[in-house]
Design a protein around this motif. Structure first.
Motif, PDB file in Angstrom:
ATOM      1  N   VAL A  20      -3.062  -2.953  -2.536  1.00 17.03           N
ATOM      2  CA  VAL A  20      -1.898  -1.787  -2.465  1.00 17.03           C
ATOM      3  C   VAL A  20      -2.469  -0.678  -1.770  1.00 17.03           C
ATOM      4  CG1 VAL A  20      -0.587  -2.577  -4.282  1.00 17.03           C
ATOM      5  CG2 VAL A  20      -2.282  -1.016  -4.662  1.00 17.03           C
ATOM      6  N   ALA A  21      -1.508   0.172  -1.016  1.00 16.50           N
ATOM      7  CA  ALA A  21      -2.114   1.407  -0.522  1.00 16.50           C
ATOM      8  C   ALA A  21      -2.740   2.500  -1.480  1.00 16.50           C
ATOM      9  CB  ALA A  21      -0.905   1.833   0.490  1.00 16.50           C
ATOM     10  N   VAL A  22      -3.378   3.425  -1.034  1.00 13.70           N
ATOM     11  CA  VAL A  22      -3.552   4.454  -1.807  1.00 13.70           C
ATOM     12  C   VAL A  22      -3.087   5.469  -0.802  1.00 13.70           C
ATOM     13  CG1 VAL A  22      -5.425   6.077  -2.372  1.00 13.70           C
ATOM     14  CG2 VAL A  22      -6.014   3.567  -2.665  1.00 13.70           C
ATOM     15  N   THR A  23      -2.287   6.348  -1.484  1.00 18.72           N
ATOM     16  CA  THR A  23      -1.572   7.546  -0.788  1.00 18.72           C
ATOM     17  C   THR A  23      -2.835   8.727  -0.919  1.00 18.72           C
ATOM     18  OG1 THR A  23       0.437   6.803  -1.860  1.00 18.72           O
ATOM     19  CG2 THR A  23       0.372   9.048  -0.711  1.00 18.72           C
ATOM     20  N   ALA A  24      -3.102   8.965   0.068  1.00 20.08           N
ATOM     21  CA  ALA A  24      -4.354   9.856   0.456  1.00 20.08           C
ATOM     22  C   ALA A  24      -3.873  11.514   0.578  1.00 20.08           C
ATOM     23  CB  ALA A  24      -5.247   9.471   1.861  1.00 20.08           C
ATOM     24  N   PHE A  25      -2.483  11.546   0.170  1.00 21.73           N
ATOM     25  CA  PHE A  25      -2.065  13.104   0.363  1.00 21.73           C
ATOM     26  C   PHE A  25      -0.982  13.338  -0.871  1.00 21.73           C
ATOM     27  CE2 PHE A  25       1.858  11.811   2.316  1.00 21.73           C
ATOM     28  CZ  PHE A  25       1.594  10.818   2.885  1.00 21.73           C
ATOM     29  N   ALA A  26      -1.015  14.467  -1.285  1.00 20.49           N
ATOM     30  CA  ALA A  26      -0.283  14.830  -2.298  1.00 20.49           C
ATOM     31  C   ALA A  26       1.133  14.971  -1.949  1.00 20.49           C
ATOM     32  CB  ALA A  26      -0.627  16.254  -2.683  1.00 20.49           C
ATOM     33  N   VAL A  46      -7.458   1.432   0.612  1.00 23.52           N
ATOM     34  CA  VAL A  46      -6.508   0.374  -0.022  1.00 23.52           C
ATOM     35  C   VAL A  46      -7.209   0.297  -1.599  1.00 23.52           C
ATOM     36  CG1 VAL A  46      -5.775  -0.571   1.891  1.00 23.52           C
ATOM     37  CG2 VAL A  46      -7.654  -1.612   0.583  1.00 23.52           C
ATOM     38  N   GLU A  47      -6.116  -0.112  -2.499  1.00 21.18           N
ATOM     39  CA  GLU A  47      -6.567  -0.327  -3.708  1.00 21.18           C
ATOM     40  C   GLU A  47      -6.545  -1.851  -3.967  1.00 21.18           C
ATOM     41  OE1 GLU A  47      -4.361   0.906  -7.725  1.00 21.18           O
ATOM     42  OE2 GLU A  47      -5.465   2.679  -6.969  1.00 21.18           O
ATOM     43  N   ILE A  48      -7.447  -2.415  -4.552  1.00 23.02           N
ATOM     44  CA  ILE A  48      -7.356  -3.919  -4.784  1.00 23.02           C
ATOM     45  C   ILE A  48      -6.947  -4.174  -6.004  1.00 23.02           C
ATOM     46  CG2 ILE A  48      -8.540  -6.100  -4.246  1.00 23.02           C
ATOM     47  CD1 ILE A  48      -8.268  -4.475  -1.633  1.00 23.02           C
ATOM     48  N   ALA A  49      -5.744  -4.780  -6.394  1.00 22.56           N
ATOM     49  CA  ALA A  49      -5.197  -4.933  -7.579  1.00 22.56           C
ATOM     50  C   ALA A  49      -6.060  -5.954  -8.316  1.00 22.56           C
ATOM     51  CB  ALA A  49      -3.979  -5.311  -7.377  1.00 22.56           C
ATOM     52  N   ASP A  50      -6.454  -7.119  -7.566  1.00 22.99           N
ATOM     53  CA  ASP A  50      -7.165  -8.002  -8.340  1.00 22.99           C
ATOM     54  C   ASP A  50      -8.822  -7.682  -8.649  1.00 22.99           C
ATOM     55  OD1 ASP A  50      -6.727 -11.295  -8.589  1.00 22.99           O
ATOM     56  OD2 ASP A  50      -8.586 -10.737  -8.100  1.00 22.99           O
ATOM     57  N   PRO A  51      -9.004  -7.972  -9.897  1.00 26.21           N
ATOM     58  CA  PRO A  51     -10.452  -7.405 -10.335  1.00 26.21           C
ATOM     59  C   PRO A  51     -11.433  -8.326  -9.583  1.00 26.21           C
ATOM     60  CG  PRO A  51      -9.115  -7.918 -12.197  1.00 26.21           C
ATOM     61  CD  PRO A  51      -8.086  -8.158 -11.123  1.00 26.21           C
ATOM     62  N   GLY A  52     -11.141  -9.683  -9.566  1.00 31.06           N
ATOM     63  CA  GLY A  52     -11.848 -10.720  -8.841  1.00 31.06           C
ATOM     64  C   GLY A  52     -12.178 -10.507  -7.465  1.00 31.06           C
ATOM     65  N   LEU A  53     -10.858 -10.141  -6.831  1.00 33.58           N
ATOM     66  CA  LEU A  53     -10.898  -9.975  -5.306  1.00 33.58           C
ATOM     67  C   LEU A  53     -11.800  -8.492  -5.042  1.00 33.58           C
ATOM     68  CD1 LEU A  53     -10.529 -10.161  -2.382  1.00 33.58           C
ATOM     69  CD2 LEU A  53      -8.331  -9.109  -2.543  1.00 33.58           C
ATOM     70  N   ALA A  54     -11.554  -7.598  -5.830  1.00 32.64           N
ATOM     71  CA  ALA A  54     -12.343  -6.372  -5.747  1.00 32.64           C
ATOM     72  C   ALA A  54     -13.810  -6.730  -5.763  1.00 32.64           C
ATOM     73  CB  ALA A  54     -11.805  -5.341  -6.536  1.00 32.64           C
ATOM     74  N   GLY A 169      -3.777  -8.461   1.470  1.00 34.38           N
ATOM     75  CA  GLY A 169      -4.841  -9.084   0.780  1.00 34.38           C
ATOM     76  C   GLY A 169      -5.235  -9.959   1.900  1.00 34.38           C
ATOM     77  N   ILE A 170      -5.320 -11.453   1.248  1.00 34.16           N
ATOM     78  CA  ILE A 170      -5.722 -12.441   2.067  1.00 34.16           C
ATOM     79  C   ILE A 170      -4.554 -13.434   1.567  1.00 34.16           C
ATOM     80  CG2 ILE A 170      -8.097 -12.250   2.811  1.00 34.16           C
ATOM     81  CD1 ILE A 170      -9.009 -12.910   0.186  1.00 34.16           C
ATOM     82  N   ALA A 171      -3.412 -13.025   2.074  1.00 34.10           N
ATOM     83  CA  ALA A 171      -2.257 -13.957   1.448  1.00 34.10           C
ATOM     84  C   ALA A 171      -2.172 -15.252   1.772  1.00 34.10           C
ATOM     85  CB  ALA A 171      -1.090 -13.093   1.576  1.00 34.10           C
ATOM     86  N   ASN A 172      -2.682 -15.698   2.844  1.00 34.71           N
ATOM     87  CA  ASN A 172      -2.522 -17.257   3.290  1.00 34.71           C
ATOM     88  C   ASN A 172      -3.839 -17.883   3.592  1.00 34.71           C
ATOM     89  OD1 ASN A 172       0.558 -17.162   3.710  1.00 34.71           O
ATOM     90  ND2 ASN A 172       0.044 -15.418   5.128  1.00 34.71           N
TER      91      ASN A 172
END
Ligand code: GCU
Length: 740
Positions: A20-26, A46-54, A169-172
């Motif tokens: 998911v996106a990380v918003t870099a500005f307030a 970007v923020e990687i939601a899945d700990p395994g992928l991260a 992510g790497i969806a497909n």
């Protein structure tokens, strides 16, 4: 790592890996300013939601060595550090860790590559790649990026990073990819003094006066091109002489080879071969022979020596691009020889170094002739079609998409149906010579997509153009696509920031001509402006509408060459961005008091229609079946001719131009709705371009409508274009030389 217990993650599970996106500005602040230099390789967090992928993305194992492996390492290291906010650990070891990204060719990864992943490579060519993920019982994710060659790894690396940026992510998974067209080239129309022809993003990237000094831009340019799959770059203009005004022919002289070698090394890191435009008269221009006759053995020996000399200095030398017997660039006809004679002689010379000759089919009269009454559209076919089958295996005939000259709404050239035994290249123009310069937003992917899909009927119905570039029954790789590039040395490369989308789409379509323009627009918008859905959706929609809008105020219904402005381009030979419909009456359009268009029918016109296979002849011969956007390309029609809408031709011309301007204004409104969501620097840059586009479209509307009122004497039924109220009546730009 124990390969046996791993399970391949299927697509559905991989969705959980999405980033998911990380918003870099307030909230409330504009995003930080950007100048566009990074183009689509911005790598914002970007923020990687899945700990395994991260976890996997923090541990990169790269097997192998050499310049391309170094390029892969650099890209993954910089890209992942920027995307994830922490530099990944990068090492060569492929045997000890369970989680991580494992990058290497099948040979290099050896037994650590699960069979199921390795087998995906079986049917892929040298440039293909596979990305697959596995997980063990403790959800330790392993990603394999593998290929048969290290070029494939370069492409796979950019793909992996792109997917992360796109937050799919790497969806497909697994991703199994290989290119649709083997040659995916950029042609630079750049001169050695850094001036450029018909391009608007600044001067040439290639700083010949200061080469062999290296500049960071060479590498960034190579990265950008490789990231979209480009594998060949012609570094100099097809015009190498122009009556003595250019000296591009020198590029293959010893003086320039050390300079070119530096560019070639940068390209090679990314799997790109370097090509040169040469002048057919080089044996004379170089001063040591008094002939360039292709049948003269000394000429062949001269070229063979040159080819070997180039290859010695530049191992990734791909070959020559040749504009001969065209617009004053001399060729074999000077010796009464054919195109095939000329091309095959060069091909013999280049076969000694495994090179190819790309011979352009852009010819429309022999030097010295000036028969303005002859239809230019018929001429390339007349010269080349009879030579089908005469060209050597390492010759490729490069054909512009349309028979005239990169016009908007030209039909696909009849030559594509007529050369089944010849290697072909499609030539597209990414730079917007006729499609809006650096002022008009004009995303060309929908148009190119149609060109690729065009049914040439070469082998009966169902012969799309992208299939007939390969000769019938041929299995070689000497065919593909070339795009006249729009990347130059300006800060954002292309002049108009949004024009970067055309290079992106060009590369992506060369890789896979079936990809949807809509998806490409979405991708480019998200990569360029971040993933804010409202921004991406708006930008993408603006791109997708732009080609149709441009057509509404530009040349009507496929007419050709109604624009001109002498002396404005950097090389002093003008650009085509201003309306000048009076200039080419009789030559490129037959507009008069009774009607407008160009009659190319078999029955009453130049006969161009007769160059197509029968089903296409029937389609184009009658105005009733002819596609409306090309109606006046094929037919001369009275102003009273009724279009499918029920309106007369003249009224449609007037109405379209008014509609066009309104739609440009609505494009600008769409952009204004994004204020605050895009950084100010890029926001105001694009807004400035859109403001210009509004005024330019008004100019086009009024000049074109004034012209039609002037010639037809018929007033606009809506009362907007009327006698005595013609602001631009008779207006012409420049009194310089004719275009050709
Ligand atoms: C067009 C263009 C020229 C170019 C030529 C070509 O006519 O205006 O600048 O040299 O095409 O493709 O060779």
């Amino acid at each position: 790592m124990a390969g046996a217990e791993l399970r391949i993650l299927p697509a559905v599970a991989a969705l959980a890996l999405a980033a998911v996106a990380v918003t870099a500005f307030a909230d409330g602040d504009s995003p930080p300013n950007e100048n566009g230099y990074e183009a689509w390789l911005r790598y914002r967090p970007v923020e990687i939601a899945d700990p395994g992928l991260a976890a996997a993305l923090r541990s990169i194992h790269i097997a192998g060595r050499g310049p391309r492996i170094a390029a892969v390492r650099d890209e993954l290291s910089a890209g992942l550090a920027a995307l994830l906010g922490v530099p990944p650990a990068i090492g060569p070891d492929v045997s000890e860790s369970a989680a991580g990204v494992f990058v290497g060719t099948r040979t290099e990864l050896g037994r650590s590559l699960p069979d199921s992943v390795a087998s995906e490579l079986d049917d892929l060519g040298a440039e293909g790649y596979v990305i697959a993920a596995t997980a063990n019982d403790r959800n330790a994710v392993t990603i394999f990026l593998t290929a048969r060659s290290d070029v494939g790894l370069v492409y796979g690396t950019f793909r992996l990073l792109r997917e992360l940026q796109l937050r799919t992510g790497i969806a497909n998974l697994p991703v199994v990819e290989s290119p649709g067209l083997p040659l995916r080239m950029i042609n630079h129309w750049d001169n050695l003094d850094r001036s450029v022809e018909r391009v608007y993003g600044g001067f040439s990237i290639f700083d010949w006066p200061n080469l062999p000094e290296r500049q960071p831009r060479y590498r960034d340019y190579s990265r950008l091109m490789a990231s979209i799959g480009i594998n060949g770059i012609v570094v100099n203009n097809v015009n190498t002489y122009k009556g003595g005004r250019l000296h591009g022919w020198r590029v293959v002289s010893d003086e320039y080879l050390d300079k070119a070698a530096v560019l070639a090394q940068e390209f090679d890191r990314y799997g790109i071969e370097i090509y040169f435009s040469i002048n057919f008269m080089s044996p004379i221009l170089f001063g040591d022979l008094d002939t360039a006759d292709p049948r003269d053995p000394e000429v062949l020996a001269w070229w063979t020596h040159r080819a070997r000399r180039i290859k010695e200095k530049i191992p990734n030398f791909g070959g020559f691009l040749v504009k001969a017997d065209s617009e004053g660039e001399l060729g074999p006809h000077a010796y009464d020889r054919t195109h095939a004679d000329g091309a095959n002689m060069l091909a013999r010379a280049l076969s000694t170094v495994d090179g190819v000759v790309i011979w352009r089919a852009f010819v429309y009269r022999h030097p010295g002739e000036d028969d303005v009454s002859a239809d230019r559209a018929v001429q390339a076919y007349q010269q080349f079609a009879p030579q089908n089958g005469d060209f050597a295996d390492n010759v490729i005939l490069q054909i512009k998409h349309g028979p005239i000259d990169f016009q908007v709404n030209e039909p696909v050239s009849s030559l594509f149906s007529a050369m089944p035994d010849t290697n072909l290249m499609l030539e597209l123009q990414i730079t917007q010579e006729y499609t809006g310069k650096d002022i008009h937003l004009n995303f060309l992917a929908p148009f190119w997509h149609r060109v690729y899909a065009f049914d040439t009927h070469r082998d009966g119905a169902g012969s799309p153009l992208h299939d007939v570039l390969r000769p019938r029954g041929g299995s070689g790789t000497n065919w593909g696509v070339a795009g006249v590039g729009n990347f130059h040395d300006g800060l954002n490369w292309t002049g108009h920031l949004l024009a970067q989308s055309n290079t992106y789409a060009y590369g992506m379509l060369a890789w896979n001509p079936r990809r949807s323009p809509g998806v490409l627009a979405d991708e480019w918008a998200a990569l360029t402006f971040g993933g804010e859905p409202m921004v991406s959706a708006t930008v993408s929609d603006m791109l997708l509408q732009s080609y149709g809008i441009y057509g509404k105020y530009y040349f009507p219904y496929g007419l050709s060459l109604m624009g001109w402005a002498g002396g404005a381009a950097l090389d002093g030979n003008g650009d085509r961005s201003r309306p000048d419909p009076y200039r080419n009456i009789g030559r490129y359009h037959q507009t008069d008091a009774a009607g407008t268009g160009y009659d190319r029918t078999v029955a009453t016109g130049s006969g161009y229609v007769g160059q197509y296979p029968l089903p296409l002849q029937s389609l184009y011969e009658s105005p009733d079946s002819c596609p409306q956007e090309m109606l006046l390309w094929f037919h001369y029609l009275p102003y009273s001719h009724e279009l499918r809408s029920g309106k007369t031709l003249i009224q449609s011309i007037y109405d379209d131009r008014y509609e066009g301007v309104e739609r440009v204004k609505s494009l600008r409104d769409r952009w204004l709705s994004l204020e605050g969501m895009i950084d100010e620097e890029r926001f105001y840059h694009v807004l400035g371009k859109l403001n210009l586009q509004v005024s330019e479209s008004i100019l086009w509307r009024d000049v074109m409508n004034g012209f039609y009122l002037d010639l037809s004497g018929i007033e606009d039924a809506e009362g907007r274009v009327k006698a005595g109220d013609r602001p631009y009546r008779g207006l012409r730009y420049g009194d310089g030389p004719r275009p050709h």
